[in-house]
Enzyme design. Structure first.
Site, PDB file in Angstrom:
ATOM      1  N   GLY A   1     -50.852 -82.647  -1.704  1.00  0.00           N
ATOM      2  CA  GLY A   1     -52.033 -83.464  -1.437  1.00  0.00           C
ATOM      3  C   GLY A   1     -52.595 -83.263  -0.047  1.00  0.00           C
ATOM      4  O   GLY A   1     -53.778 -82.976   0.129  1.00  0.00           O
TER       5      GLY A   1
ATOM      6  N   GLU B   1     -51.814 -90.293   5.200  1.00  0.00           N
ATOM      7  CA  GLU B   1     -51.599 -89.326   6.291  1.00  0.00           C
ATOM      8  C   GLU B   1     -51.821 -89.992   7.641  1.00  0.00           C
ATOM      9  O   GLU B   1     -51.106 -89.724   8.602  1.00  0.00           O
ATOM     10  CB  GLU B   1     -52.505 -88.097   6.137  1.00  0.00           C
ATOM     11  CG  GLU B   1     -52.374 -87.367   4.803  1.00  0.00           C
ATOM     12  CD  GLU B   1     -50.950 -87.055   4.379  1.00  0.00           C
ATOM     13  OE1 GLU B   1     -50.081 -86.867   5.257  1.00  0.00           O
ATOM     14  OE2 GLU B   1     -50.683 -87.018   3.158  1.00  0.00           O
TER      15      GLU B   1
HETATM   16  C1  7MF Z   1     -50.060 -89.957  -0.857  1.00  0.00           C
HETATM   17  O1  7MF Z   1     -46.171 -86.922   2.146  1.00  0.00           O
HETATM   18  C2  7MF Z   1     -48.769 -89.986  -1.360  1.00  0.00           C
HETATM   19  C3  7MF Z   1     -48.007 -88.852  -1.384  1.00  0.00           C
HETATM   20  C4  7MF Z   1     -45.729 -83.973   2.206  1.00  0.00           C
HETATM   21  C5  7MF Z   1     -46.497 -83.429   1.059  1.00  0.00           C
HETATM   22  C6  7MF Z   1     -48.141 -85.763   1.442  1.00  0.00           C
HETATM   23  O2  7MF Z   1     -47.866 -86.727   3.601  1.00  0.00           O
HETATM   24  C7  7MF Z   1     -47.179 -86.064   2.570  1.00  0.00           C
HETATM   25  C8  7MF Z   1     -46.554 -84.781   3.177  1.00  0.00           C
HETATM   26  C9  7MF Z   1     -46.048 -84.162  -1.293  1.00  0.00           C
HETATM   27  C10 7MF Z   1     -46.204 -85.045  -2.343  1.00  0.00           C
HETATM   28  C11 7MF Z   1     -46.996 -86.173  -2.198  1.00  0.00           C
HETATM   29  C12 7MF Z   1     -47.660 -86.411  -0.989  1.00  0.00           C
HETATM   30  C13 7MF Z   1     -47.509 -85.520   0.090  1.00  0.00           C
HETATM   31  C14 7MF Z   1     -46.698 -84.376  -0.078  1.00  0.00           C
HETATM   32  C15 7MF Z   1     -48.485 -87.640  -0.904  1.00  0.00           C
HETATM   33  C16 7MF Z   1     -49.755 -87.627  -0.388  1.00  0.00           C
HETATM   34  C17 7MF Z   1     -50.524 -88.772  -0.355  1.00  0.00           C
HETATM   35  N1  7MF Z   1     -45.697 -85.176   4.296  1.00  0.00           N
HETATM   36 BR1  7MF Z   1     -44.989 -82.681  -1.523  1.00  0.00          BR
HETATM   37 ZN    ZN Z   2     -46.232 -88.533   3.183  1.00  0.00          ZN
END
Ligand code: 7MF
Ligand code: ZN
Length: 878
Positions: free
Chosen positions: A269, A306
């Site tokens: 994402g 984020e």
């Molecule tokens: C909302 O967690 C919920 C989950 C890792 C990549 C984004 O910020 C993150 C990153 C994965 C799976 C889900 C999400 C993310 C990642 C995510 C994004 C938005 N640190 Br793999």
């Molecule tokens: Zn995250």
């Protein structure tokens, strides 16, 4: 088959790093195929190191070494050893800091795994979480090594006019040969997984935010020129998130600049790199005509997620990757709270629980089940799971429920104060909650180490104004955890009187209308007194714990709760339970060859929902939704995909038939020709109206065909256009081919809309779907190197089309295995995600089990299998 069995990493083997890197100076000479990286590392021995070794081992993969020196002295070939994954310098000073300078070359264009530095369209960008930095240069690539980074980017000025990295811009200038440079410095020490750089021809959409203490922060969103008109919602979401975190958690942003870059090629994402978030375009770009209301909501949620990581993740980070839920579970909880506060807490909670129960519960019941803090992994990328994220968020939510909003906030304050600038563990988080509240959470900690979804069985007895609830908890075994201990489960509850009003009661001497009780024993009794009559119980309100609740109720009682429960979650849940019971009855009829009949209790309940002009429109749309086929399958001993589909469609058709006038009336009442502004009332209107449209489509009548086609052709917003196209496609509407063609022609230049076009066809329940999916693989717009496109076709078909993916002849399974094998070499992370489609094979009949395990074995036996795919496929078979 793999060349060698890959290593497993264990939590119990954690040791502190032998060396620390205080400062990093990076210089990049950027080029699509030959980027030169120079890294200067200020290294010193870690006083907490437990080893006596004089060697320094750095991680590095797929790097070409040019040169290496120690304190300015070039190292000779005998001074170090290179392996596929490491660089070891045999002797480094142990008694004083020293400097390592490394020069290496990488090839971003060849990087289709999209980890490290890679090319997306014509833009260069990075993804370093979890262990991508080691594909940029040799480093102590682990989150407990935190360094201050300075980064100088050098590139051709025409091809890469914009050069970005973390922190503040500290210099820029021109060079010979049409090149230029920009230097960045991040004042905060960070683990290398938060490093980022971006280079390309990008436009900047700028705004600003004044923090609560009066500091002005520049906000910049970078996109390709054709997307400049789709950034407004993301920018507004960012400002909303910044304000919300100040108001709710007292947390303020800490740099003077916050940048977001949107890229087309991204494995997930988005990413919270310090001061420079990189986002999948899917979670940034929105315009009413290209994005649906749910896209708008997801964008706000992901922007929030984020942004919130800046504290829960960056300022306080994870000691090791087993602690991933420390930042992810907490941050998902925070983004859920934020989205709920922005729209409707009731609707948001139902959507989140629905997802958790459909998908995370399945994970927890299958061969890949693991605790929110896993104990072992082969490939860490495989542990960015629904369990770590979504169940992790539920665990944080339970702390919030147990401590109350104020106590939870005090715990957070203590956590951020105590651990600012540190890399810590889940234990540190729970300890801060305990210390700030003067409570003891010993048993609660089991939620971190125990996998599986607990089952609560409830029995009730009423006698002389006193209600006794007997609650038993148990948890089925999961891989490597045969025995389970009782957990601390908060159960929020209330009672309803015969007229539907809340019944007051006494619990532990206090009078109340609602209480949260703590279940801690394997079997426990709760006594509620001073009730005037036997009430109807409403248990696990707001879904106060991630458990499966078993309680004996007849359809009338469920219909009563659906009408009267004051808890919006449980009111919706009663409706879902009622529909589920009816569907399971129909499935039994189908399996026994009996004729199906419509259920009058359900029809009357739905008539009431359609007539209830009072309730929130989005909430009413949710009350009208039928449980998902995957969720229903999860509750069957042996999943019968055809019977589930047939029974669910029968319910849809019988409701549509009995209530067609009501559906038409509600549709007409809320249908407006609107260009699609994203406000709560317009969103609710569209949701409810499109729910009605979906029911009317089941009638397969000229009137309903015309309704869908007219909405499709006149729609001026994507929510209405795609809902109408879905109605057309999931019926025998004669305009189907024409509508699909015209949609494609209209939107072929908008990649995110083309993704919707693929998904709609991949998830269609009509009989020709598998042939369509196969031919779409040959479509000029299909591309295996673009994760969004792969997810929109292969992912959507295998994860959201149970009827056709699980076709009896095994075509769907062979199709998926072929794609996994193809993706394995291109993009192992995406390939491993796709294998997930086979994980639940044990839940199907023996014929399907045989077909699925055959494909899994074919995958495991593939040559040069990535760790990612190997781990998921082999654990699925175990
Ligand atoms: C909302 O967690 C919920 C989950 C890792 C990549 C984004 O910020 C993150 C990153 C994965 C799976 C889900 C999400 C993310 C990642 C995510 C994004 C938005 N640190 Br793999
Ligand atoms: Zn995250």
């Amino acid at each position: 088959m793999r060349d060698a069995t890959p290593q497993t990493v264990y939590l119990k083997d954690y040791t502190p790093p032998d060396y620390l890197i205080d400062q990093v100076e990076l210089v990049f000479e950027l080029d699509e195929q030959r980027t030169l990286v120079r890294a200067g590392l200020d290294v010193r021995r870690n006083p907490d190191s437990r080893s006596a070794s004089e060697a320094l081992t750095l991680f590095g993969e797929e790097l070409l070494l040019v040169g290496i020196s120690l304190d300015g002295q070039a190292l000779a070939a005998g001074d170090y050893t290179l392996s596929d994954e490491t660089l070891t310098i045999h002797r480094v000073p142990g008694d004083r800091p020293f400097r390592i300078d490394i020069e290496n070359i990488i090839d971003p264009q060849a990087n289709t795994a999209l980890e490290g530095l890679y090319l997306s369209s014509s833009m260069l960008c990075t993804q370093c979480e979890a262990q991508g930095f080691r594909k940029i240069t040799w480093f102590l690539d682990r989150p407990d090594v935190m360094s201050r980074f300075t980064t100088k980017l050098i590139a051709d000025k025409t091809q890469y006019p914009v050069l970005l990295s973390n922190g503040n811009k500290i210099g820029a200038g021109n060079l010979d040969g049409g090149r230029h440079w920009v230097a960045w410095q991040d004042p905060f020490a960070k683990p290398c997984y938060l490093f980022a750089l971006v280079a390309g021809q990008l436009e900047c959409v700028a705004d600003e935010f004044t923090t609560v203490s009066g500091r002005r922060i520049a906000l910049e969103i970078f996109v390709e020129a054709h997307n400049v008109d789709k950034c407004g919602h993301a920018m507004q979401s960012l400002k909303n998130a910044m304000r919300w975190d100040e108001e709710t958690y007292g947390l303020e942003y800490d740099l003077d600049l916050y940048m977001i870059v949107a890229v087309d090629h991204f494995n997930m994402g988005a990413m919270e790199n310090k001061g420079l978030n990189v986002f999948n375009t899917k979670f940034v770009l929105a315009r009413p005509d290209t994005a649906t209301d749910s896209d708008y909501e997801h964008i706000e949620g992901v922007i929030g997620h984020e942004y919130f990581h800046n504290w829960s993740g960056n300022r306080v980070t994870c000691r090791d990757w087993f602690q991933l839920s420390l930042k992810e579970g907490f941050t998902v909880f925070r983004d859920q709270q934020f989205s709920g506060d922005r729209s409707s807490p009731a609707v948001k909670r139902i959507e989140d629980v629905n997802m958790l129960r459909t998908r995370q519960f399945a994970e927890d019941a299958g061969p890949l089940a693991h605790p929110i803090r896993p104990e072992a992994y082969i490939e860490i990328n495989n542990f960015y799971t629904l369990t770590v994220y979504e169940k992790g968020a539920e665990v944080v939510r339970m702390l919030h429920t147990l401590l109350g909003a104020a106590g939870f906030r005090q715990g957070c304050d203590m956590y951020f104060k105590r651990h600012d600038g540190q890399a810590v563990t889940c234990e540190d988080f729970v300890k801060a909650m305990e210390d700030a509240n003067g409570v003891e959470l010993t048993q609660f900690r089991r939620w971190y180490s125990q996998a599986g979804t607990p089952v609560l069985e409830v029995e009730q007895a009423f006698d002389a104004g006193r209600l006794t609830l007997t609650v038993k908890q148990s948890c089925p075994p999961t891989p490597n955890q045969p025995e389970k201990l009782p957990l601390h489960v908060p159960i929020k509850l209330g009672f309803l009187a015969a007229d539907g009003s809340p019944a007051r009661f006494q619990y532990r001497g206090e009078f109340c209308e609602e209480a949260t009780v703590s279940l801690t024993e394997a079997e426990q009794r709760f006594v509620f007194e001073s009730l005037t009559e036997k009430p109807i119980v409403s248990l696990l309100r707001g879904f106060s714990a991630p458990v499966t609740l078993k309680i004996d109720r007849d359809p009338e009682e469920l219909a009563f709760l659906l009408s009267y429960d004051s808890d919006t979650f449980n009111r919706w849940e009663a409706g879902q339970q009622l529909v589920s019971r009816i569907i399971f009855g129909l499935i039994a009829d189908i399996q026994a060859g009996r004729t199906l009949t419509a259920n009058p209790v359900l029809i009357e309940a739905f008539r009431a929902i359609l007539a209830d002009a009072g309730a929130d429109l989005s909430y009413r749309a949710l009350l009208l939704s039928l449980p998902d086929e995957g969720y229903l399958g999860g509750q069957m001993a042996v999943v019968d995909v055809e019977a589930i589909h047939q029974a669910r469609e029968f319910v849809r058709l019988s409701l549509a038939t009995a209530l067609s006038a009501e559906f038409q009336r509600v549709y007409a009442e809320h249908h407006q020709d609107e260009s699609g502004c994203f406000d709560a009332s317009a969103v609710g209107r569209r949701r409810l109206k499109n729910a009605c449209l979906s029911y009317l489509t089941a009638l397969e009548k000229p009137d309903s065909y015309a309704l869908a086609e007219t909405q499709f052709r006149s729609a001026r917003n994507m929510t209405d256009q795609i809902a109408a196209l879905s109605a057309v496609v999931n019926s025998r509407n004669p305009a189907k081919a024409d509508c699909l063609d015209s949609f494609y022609r209209q939107w072929q230049r908008e990649a995110l809309v083309v993704d919707k076009w693929f998904t709609l066809q991949a998830t269609c329940h009509m009989p020709e779907t598998f042939a369509t999916v196969q031919s779409l693989m040959q479509h000029p717009a299909f591309d295996m190197k673009t994760p969004n496109r792969v997810r929109s076709l292969v992912g959507a078909f295998s994860q959201s089309n149970p009827l056709h993916f699980h076709a009896r002849n095994g075509d769907g399974y062979r199709f998926l295995a072929d794609r996994v094998i193809e993706l394995n070499t291109l993009n192992p992370q995406i390939a491993a995600r796709m294998v997930g489609g086979f994980a639940q094979w044990r839940r199907y009949d023996t014929d399907r089990q045989a077909l699925m395990t055959r494909e899994l074995r074919r995958i495991v036996e593939t040559e040069h299998l990535s760790k990612d795919v190997y781990e998921i496929a082999s654990k699925s078979l175990a």
